[in-house]
Motif scaffolding. Sequence first.
Motif, PDB file in Angstrom:
ATOM      1  N   CYS A  12      54.477  39.480  49.803  1.00  0.00           N
ATOM      2  CA  CYS A  12      53.269  40.288  49.392  1.00  0.00           C
ATOM      3  C   CYS A  12      53.783  41.640  49.467  1.00  0.00           C
ATOM      4  O   CYS A  12      54.357  41.948  50.581  1.00  0.00           O
ATOM      5  N   SER A  13      53.728  42.654  48.162  1.00  0.00           N
ATOM      6  CA  SER A  13      54.039  43.828  48.231  1.00  0.00           C
ATOM      7  C   SER A  13      53.256  44.814  49.064  1.00  0.00           C
ATOM      8  O   SER A  13      53.420  45.993  49.393  1.00  0.00           O
ATOM      9  N   ARG A  14      51.814  44.229  49.543  1.00  0.00           N
ATOM     10  CA  ARG A  14      50.943  45.070  50.103  1.00  0.00           C
ATOM     11  C   ARG A  14      50.973  44.768  51.530  1.00  0.00           C
ATOM     12  O   ARG A  14      50.912  45.725  52.317  1.00  0.00           O
ATOM     13  N   PRO A  58      50.370  48.497  45.385  1.00  0.00           N
ATOM     14  CA  PRO A  58      51.137  48.103  46.468  1.00  0.00           C
ATOM     15  C   PRO A  58      51.763  48.961  47.328  1.00  0.00           C
ATOM     16  O   PRO A  58      51.733  50.274  47.306  1.00  0.00           O
ATOM     17  N   CYS A  76      45.298  39.745  49.584  1.00  0.00           N
ATOM     18  CA  CYS A  76      45.301  41.291  49.169  1.00  0.00           C
ATOM     19  C   CYS A  76      44.535  41.281  47.831  1.00  0.00           C
ATOM     20  O   CYS A  76      44.036  42.584  47.566  1.00  0.00           O
ATOM     21  N   ALA A  77      44.914  40.526  46.816  1.00  0.00           N
ATOM     22  CA  ALA A  77      44.510  40.765  45.481  1.00  0.00           C
ATOM     23  C   ALA A  77      43.134  40.786  45.340  1.00  0.00           C
ATOM     24  O   ALA A  77      42.382  41.433  44.684  1.00  0.00           O
ATOM     25  N   TRP A 111      48.470  38.637  41.700  1.00  0.00           N
ATOM     26  CA  TRP A 111      48.228  37.442  42.330  1.00  0.00           C
ATOM     27  C   TRP A 111      48.236  36.432  41.352  1.00  0.00           C
ATOM     28  O   TRP A 111      47.413  36.525  40.193  1.00  0.00           O
ATOM     29  N   TRP A 123      53.404  39.748  42.704  1.00  0.00           N
ATOM     30  CA  TRP A 123      53.790  40.592  43.459  1.00  0.00           C
ATOM     31  C   TRP A 123      52.777  40.916  44.649  1.00  0.00           C
ATOM     32  O   TRP A 123      52.953  41.597  45.568  1.00  0.00           O
ATOM     33  N   SER A 124      51.671  39.858  44.958  1.00  0.00           N
ATOM     34  CA  SER A 124      50.564  40.288  45.844  1.00  0.00           C
ATOM     35  C   SER A 124      50.221  38.864  46.133  1.00  0.00           C
ATOM     36  O   SER A 124      50.056  37.753  45.477  1.00  0.00           O
TER      37      SER A 124
END
Length: 203
Positions: free
Chosen positions: A30-32, A57, A49-50, A21, A44-45
């Motif tokens: 968000c890849s999660r 992910p 989530c981070a 993040w 990517w988050s």
Amino acid sequence: MSTKFDFTNAVSDQREAKDGWCKGGYTCVCSRCHKSYFGDKRSWSCADCAYEGSNEPASYECKHVWYDPTGTGSNIFCRHCAEPAPASFYPGFTSSEPPLVLSVAEDAVIAERRRQVEVEGFDDRHDDAAKSNAMALAAAVYAIPDHYRYLDCEGFGGGRGSIRRMLWPWDDGWFKPGDRRRELVKAAALIIAEIEAIDRAKK
């Protein structure tokens, strides 16, 4: 095929960078959790989530929206995951279905639409309460070149007064002209707002 991403529910966060993040103004996925958010183009988050501590992910296939920040076709990357564009996106490649690449102008319009919602507070509820075609009329005023806005509209069914005064749907204090490009960006974003309101009314 790459498609435009629906960023309607993207959220902002000001927490410090951590585990994928990083705060910023780009629309990302968000890849999660697969939810949209505003962050750095290389993140990517999402922040939630981070900060939950998951470093892995989720399985996710990005719906790439390609972006050409220079307008030269020399450095195209995904607006969401920052993946470089494949060779097929560059000059010399022939395809019957050209890839979708956001231009600098398109990106400016998207950013202005988000500013209208997040900074000015013109969300769905506000826009739905506006009188019919108000946003389209405001867009028309911004789109008209400045020297035409103040032409006398007598004889066009609007009585005496300028075209701007006849068309502008809100108090004069909300009319904020700028340079020509900025005015056209505002006009395009307002047109999007009007279309979104029409679409919501059909549901």
